[in-house]
Structures are given as structure tokens and as C-alpha cells.
Write a protein that holds these residues in place. Structure first.
Motif, PDB file in Angstrom:
ATOM      1  N   ILE A  21       0.836  -1.202   0.000  1.00  0.00           N
ATOM      2  CA  ILE A  21       0.000   0.000   0.000  1.00  0.00           C
ATOM      3  C   ILE A  21       0.870   1.251   0.000  1.00  0.00           C
ATOM      4  O   ILE A  21       0.664   2.187  -0.788  1.00  0.00           O
ATOM      5  CB  ILE A  21      -0.936   0.010   1.230  1.00  0.00           C
ATOM      6  N   THR A  22       1.866   1.276   0.877  1.00  0.00           N
ATOM      7  CA  THR A  22       2.731   2.454   1.011  1.00  0.00           C
ATOM      8  C   THR A  22       3.468   2.757  -0.290  1.00  0.00           C
ATOM      9  O   THR A  22       3.508   3.909  -0.746  1.00  0.00           O
ATOM     10  CB  THR A  22       3.746   2.247   2.148  1.00  0.00           C
ATOM     11  N   LEU A  23       4.044   1.733  -0.914  1.00  0.00           N
ATOM     12  CA  LEU A  23       4.814   1.955  -2.135  1.00  0.00           C
ATOM     13  C   LEU A  23       3.921   2.276  -3.324  1.00  0.00           C
ATOM     14  O   LEU A  23       4.337   2.975  -4.246  1.00  0.00           O
ATOM     15  CB  LEU A  23       5.693   0.741  -2.434  1.00  0.00           C
ATOM     16  N   ALA A  24       2.692   1.760  -3.311  1.00  0.00           N
ATOM     17  CA  ALA A  24       1.753   2.114  -4.386  1.00  0.00           C
ATOM     18  C   ALA A  24       1.467   3.614  -4.346  1.00  0.00           C
ATOM     19  O   ALA A  24       1.458   4.290  -5.375  1.00  0.00           O
ATOM     20  CB  ALA A  24       0.459   1.324  -4.238  1.00  0.00           C
ATOM     21  N   VAL A  25       1.244   4.149  -3.148  1.00  0.00           N
ATOM     22  CA  VAL A  25       1.018   5.591  -2.998  1.00  0.00           C
ATOM     23  C   VAL A  25       2.294   6.366  -3.341  1.00  0.00           C
ATOM     24  O   VAL A  25       2.239   7.447  -3.936  1.00  0.00           O
ATOM     25  CB  VAL A  25       0.548   5.926  -1.564  1.00  0.00           C
ATOM     26  N   PHE A  26       3.459   5.786  -3.006  1.00  0.00           N
ATOM     27  CA  PHE A  26       4.724   6.452  -3.288  1.00  0.00           C
ATOM     28  C   PHE A  26       4.989   6.585  -4.794  1.00  0.00           C
ATOM     29  O   PHE A  26       5.833   7.383  -5.203  1.00  0.00           O
ATOM     30  CB  PHE A  26       5.881   5.702  -2.620  1.00  0.00           C
ATOM     31  N   SER A  27       4.265   5.811  -5.590  1.00  0.00           N
ATOM     32  CA  SER A  27       4.392   5.952  -7.045  1.00  0.00           C
ATOM     33  C   SER A  27       3.937   7.324  -7.518  1.00  0.00           C
ATOM     34  O   SER A  27       4.218   7.731  -8.641  1.00  0.00           O
ATOM     35  CB  SER A  27       3.571   4.866  -7.751  1.00  0.00           C
ATOM     36  N   LEU A  28       3.212   8.033  -6.653  1.00  0.00           N
ATOM     37  CA  LEU A  28       2.771   9.387  -6.981  1.00  0.00           C
ATOM     38  C   LEU A  28       3.923  10.389  -6.993  1.00  0.00           C
ATOM     39  O   LEU A  28       3.756  11.522  -7.458  1.00  0.00           O
ATOM     40  CB  LEU A  28       1.737   9.861  -5.945  1.00  0.00           C
ATOM     41  N   GLY A  29       5.073   9.980  -6.484  1.00  0.00           N
ATOM     42  CA  GLY A  29       6.189  10.903  -6.313  1.00  0.00           C
ATOM     43  C   GLY A  29       6.549  11.677  -7.567  1.00  0.00           C
ATOM     44  O   GLY A  29       6.687  12.908  -7.540  1.00  0.00           O
ATOM     45  N   ALA A  30       6.713  10.973  -8.691  1.00  0.00           N
ATOM     46  CA  ALA A  30       7.106  11.636  -9.940  1.00  0.00           C
ATOM     47  C   ALA A  30       6.041  12.632 -10.395  1.00  0.00           C
ATOM     48  O   ALA A  30       6.364  13.734 -10.866  1.00  0.00           O
ATOM     49  CB  ALA A  30       7.359  10.593 -11.024  1.00  0.00           C
ATOM     50  N   PHE A  31       4.765  12.255 -10.251  1.00  0.00           N
ATOM     51  CA  PHE A  31       3.686  13.158 -10.650  1.00  0.00           C
ATOM     52  C   PHE A  31       3.646  14.401  -9.756  1.00  0.00           C
ATOM     53  O   PHE A  31       3.525  15.531 -10.239  1.00  0.00           O
ATOM     54  CB  PHE A  31       2.342  12.436 -10.597  1.00  0.00           C
ATOM     55  N   LEU A  32       3.770  14.192  -8.437  1.00  0.00           N
ATOM     56  CA  LEU A  32       3.760  15.318  -7.511  1.00  0.00           C
ATOM     57  C   LEU A  32       4.921  16.258  -7.782  1.00  0.00           C
ATOM     58  O   LEU A  32       4.784  17.484  -7.702  1.00  0.00           O
ATOM     59  CB  LEU A  32       3.820  14.804  -6.067  1.00  0.00           C
ATOM     60  N   ALA A  33       6.076  15.678  -8.121  1.00  0.00           N
ATOM     61  CA  ALA A  33       7.241  16.496  -8.448  1.00  0.00           C
ATOM     62  C   ALA A  33       6.973  17.351  -9.686  1.00  0.00           C
ATOM     63  O   ALA A  33       7.373  18.515  -9.749  1.00  0.00           O
ATOM     64  CB  ALA A  33       8.462  15.614  -8.676  1.00  0.00           C
ATOM     65  N   SER A  34       6.274  16.769 -10.674  1.00  0.00           N
ATOM     66  CA  SER A  34       5.993  17.506 -11.907  1.00  0.00           C
ATOM     67  C   SER A  34       5.020  18.656 -11.666  1.00  0.00           C
ATOM     68  O   SER A  34       5.003  19.639 -12.410  1.00  0.00           O
ATOM     69  CB  SER A  34       5.423  16.553 -12.973  1.00  0.00           C
ATOM     70  N   ILE A  35       4.184  18.548 -10.604  1.00  0.00           N
ATOM     71  CA  ILE A  35       3.250  19.617 -10.267  1.00  0.00           C
ATOM     72  C   ILE A  35       3.918  20.676  -9.392  1.00  0.00           C
ATOM     73  O   ILE A  35       3.747  21.880  -9.599  1.00  0.00           O
ATOM     74  CB  ILE A  35       2.009  19.045  -9.545  1.00  0.00           C
ATOM     75  N   LEU A  36       4.704  20.217  -8.399  1.00  0.00           N
ATOM     76  CA  LEU A  36       5.332  21.148  -7.458  1.00  0.00           C
ATOM     77  C   LEU A  36       6.562  21.843  -8.046  1.00  0.00           C
ATOM     78  O   LEU A  36       6.873  22.971  -7.687  1.00  0.00           O
ATOM     79  CB  LEU A  36       5.731  20.402  -6.179  1.00  0.00           C
ATOM     80  N   GLU A  37       7.251  21.153  -8.978  1.00  0.00           N
ATOM     81  CA  GLU A  37       8.459  21.731  -9.568  1.00  0.00           C
ATOM     82  C   GLU A  37       8.179  23.056 -10.292  1.00  0.00           C
ATOM     83  O   GLU A  37       8.938  24.017 -10.137  1.00  0.00           O
ATOM     84  CB  GLU A  37       9.115  20.731 -10.516  1.00  0.00           C
ATOM     85  N   PRO A  38       7.084  23.151 -11.088  1.00  0.00           N
ATOM     86  CA  PRO A  38       6.789  24.444 -11.734  1.00  0.00           C
ATOM     87  C   PRO A  38       6.574  25.568 -10.721  1.00  0.00           C
ATOM     88  O   PRO A  38       6.984  26.701 -10.949  1.00  0.00           O
ATOM     89  CB  PRO A  38       5.499  24.155 -12.510  1.00  0.00           C
ATOM     90  N   ILE A  39       5.933  25.235  -9.595  1.00  0.00           N
ATOM     91  CA  ILE A  39       5.708  26.241  -8.555  1.00  0.00           C
ATOM     92  C   ILE A  39       7.039  26.631  -7.920  1.00  0.00           C
ATOM     93  O   ILE A  39       7.314  27.801  -7.671  1.00  0.00           O
ATOM     94  CB  ILE A  39       4.743  25.688  -7.481  1.00  0.00           C
ATOM     95  N   PHE A  40       7.886  25.641  -7.704  1.00  0.00           N
ATOM     96  CA  PHE A  40       9.156  25.846  -7.016  1.00  0.00           C
ATOM     97  C   PHE A  40      10.156  26.586  -7.889  1.00  0.00           C
ATOM     98  O   PHE A  40      10.898  27.441  -7.410  1.00  0.00           O
ATOM     99  CB  PHE A  40       9.718  24.488  -6.590  1.00  0.00           C
ATOM    100  N   TYR A  41      10.174  26.236  -9.185  1.00  0.00           N
ATOM    101  CA  TYR A  41      11.166  26.816 -10.089  1.00  0.00           C
ATOM    102  C   TYR A  41      10.593  27.828 -11.078  1.00  0.00           C
ATOM    103  O   TYR A  41      11.300  28.355 -11.921  1.00  0.00           O
ATOM    104  CB  TYR A  41      11.883  25.700 -10.869  1.00  0.00           C
ATOM    105  N   GLY A  42       9.263  28.061 -11.005  1.00  0.00           N
ATOM    106  CA  GLY A  42       8.666  29.101 -11.815  1.00  0.00           C
ATOM    107  C   GLY A  42       8.486  28.765 -13.278  1.00  0.00           C
ATOM    108  O   GLY A  42       8.630  29.636 -14.138  1.00  0.00           O
TER     109      GLY A  42
END
Length: 294
Positions: A94-115
Motif C-alpha cells: 500500500i505504502t509503495l503504491a502511494v509512493f508511485s505518486l512521487g514523480a507526478f507530484l514532483a511535476s506539479i510542485l516543480e513548476p511552482i518551485f522553479y517558476g
């Protein structure tokens, strides 16, 4: 592919395999998540201290950078506490299945973080991942609390990764990680002192727990981190990201065969998990294709 690249690629797979094994060790260690993280960060800091001495690197960090390191250390500590708590109250799969979201979350947060602007296909892939998670949640509702801990953990993990990305550009990775781990130990120690958790029983662990902790702190933390930095300096970001997407696969398979029992999930879970992993990989392939066209 040159021999040096092949060697680095094989080493990267070993590192990703080790990261997948981290979750299994977390499930095997019987102490509470906060105590586990305290021991992990302390022991790993000792290993990194010895490594830095061996490499004859400087421990000097500009004073203005220490505030950032201390904050990142706190984030790492909370990230790992939530991660291991998710494993303890649900399971590795269960934990690692949710952790698969990491790359997607990075793609959403990275634009905010780096503009930079958000890309349409990242949003599209994100919707697919949400559907896959909904599929898992629908059939594994009794693991809801574990999923929430895992989700909080991966969000914090992406945040400190983005922050570390900037810090590593200016300083030796092993040195800043050493200070971040010390900061994490400091914050958890303060919490334990206020909650009176430092008892005699706290320091009495089973032989198995000590062995698992030593493996977790040395191989899965100190070694995996320093080795990953060297590999990332040789291989392309695309190769690294795509290979790292296999971490949940390694972890779920290892948990199934080593732990068994509650790691055996429903068919719907595996369909949802596979859908998430395929989506993350397709996201990486599309990024690589579009970047080559530019």
C-alpha cells in the motif's frame, strides 16, 4: 552504451533495488516509527561522518546555509516517520503504491518551485493516477489511514528533494546530508525529551532489530545516497527517473516473497498499482521525446 555507462546503469538498478528493500526492512523492524527514524538518522550520520573523514572532505558549510539544512533535516525526519508509520499501520505494498505518486507530484510542485508552466500531459497523467488510486482505495478501504500517512510522506519527500536539489549544486552531497541527519536527530531528540520517551526500554532492542537497523542505516541510507549521487553525474536525468520508477515494483515483489501474509493484496490493487507505475514510466518517455524535439 559505453562500458562506464553500463556499469553506472547496473549500479543504479542496485540502488533502486536497495531503496525498495528499505520498505521491507521498515516492516520487519518492530520498534515505533519515530524511534526507528531516530536510530536510522543517528547511525547513518555516524557512517557518513566516517565516510567524509575517509574521503578527507571539508565539513565547512557557510553559516547562511545552516538554516536551510536544519529545515530540510526536519522535513526528512517527518517524511521517514510518516513513511514507516504508513508501513506499520497498513503494509509495504500500500505504502509503495502511494509512493508511485512521487514523480507526478514532483511535476506539479516543480513548476511552482522553479517558476515554470504546468504541462498538459502531466495533468492528464495525474488524472489517470488519481483514478488508479481510487481503484485501490475502493477495495482496500481498511488501509485508508496508511494511505494518508504515505501520501503526506511523499508530499514532504518531494519538497525536501526539490530543496536539496539546489543545496547539492553548491555543496558536497555527503556533507550536507550529514548535517541534515544530525538536524533530524536533534528535532526528534527534543520531542522525545518532552514526551519522556527516553526510557531504559527505548535502548533495549532485539538482536534482529539491531541487525535490520544497521543494514537500513548503512547500506540503504549512507551507501545508497552517496552511490546515487555518483551515478546521477554519469547517466541522464531521464534514465535515472525512469529506473527509479521501478522502486515500487522491487519493493512490492520483495515484500510479497519475504513477508507474505498481509502483503498479499486483491487483484484490483495490483491492477491499480501497475496502472500507476505504467503512467509514471509513460510520463518519463514523453518528457524525453518532447525534450529531444526542442
Amino acid at each position: 552504451m559505453r562500458n562506464g555507462n553500463i556499469k553506472s546503469y547496473l549500479k543504479l538498478h542496485l540502488i533502486v533495488f536497495i531503496w525498495g528493500f528499505t520498505a521491507v526492512l521498515g516492516a520487519l523492524i518492530t520498534i515505533h516509527a519515530d524511534a526507528l527514524v531516530w536510530y536510522r538518522m543517528l547511525i547513518a550520520a555516524v557512517f557518513l561522518f566516517l565516510f567524509i573523514l575517509f574521503k578527507k572532505e571539508s565539513f565547512r558549510i557557510p553559516v547562511r546555509e545552516f538554516a536551510k539544512l536544519i529545515f530540510v533535516g526536519l522535513l526528512i525526519a517527518v517524511h521517514w516517520i510518516f513513511f514507516f508509520e504508513a508501513i506499520h499501520i497498513s503494509n509495504v505494498s500500500i505504502t509503495l503504491a502511494v509512493f508511485s505518486l512521487g514523480a507526478f507530484l514532483a511535476s506539479i510542485l516543480e513548476p511552482i518551485f522553479y517558476g515554470r508552466k504546468v504541462l498538459w500531459y502531466e495533468v492528464f497523467f495525474g488524472l489517470i493516477i488519481i483514478v488508479a488510486l481510487a481503484m485501490i482505495l475502493q477495495v482496500e478501504m481498511h488501509y485508508f489511514a496508511g494511505m494518508m500517512y504515505a501520501l503526506a510522506s511523499i508530499i514532504i519527500g518531494v519538497l525536501f528533494t526539490l530543496m536539496n536539489g539546489k543545496l547539492i549544486e553548491k555543496h558536497e552531497p555527503s556533507v550536507i546530508t550529514f548535517y541534515e541527519f544530525l538536524a533530524g536527530v536533534f528535532f526528534i531528540t527534543i520531542y522525545f525529551l518532552f514526551t519522556n520517551k527516553f526510557t531504559v526500554d527505548f535502548f533495549i532492542l532485539t538482536t534482529n532489530d539491531w541487525v535490520y537497523l544497521l543494514i537500513l542505516s548503512s547500506v540503504c541510507t549512507a551507501y545508497a545516497f552517496t552511490a546515487s549521487v555518483k551515478v546521477m553525474r554519469v547517466l541522464s536525468p531521464y534514465t535515472v527517473m525512469l529506473t527509479t520508477s521501478l522502486e515500487p515494483v522491487y519493493g512490492i515483489v520483495l515484500a510479497y516473497f519475504i513477508i507474505g501474509g498481509k502483503e498479499k493484496m486483491s487483484i484490483e490493487f495490483y491492477i491499480g498499482a501497475i496502472l500507476i507505475i505504467i503512467t509514471v514510466i509513460l510520463n518519463g518517455i514523453l518528457k524525453h521525446y518532447l525534450s529531444n524535439k526542442e
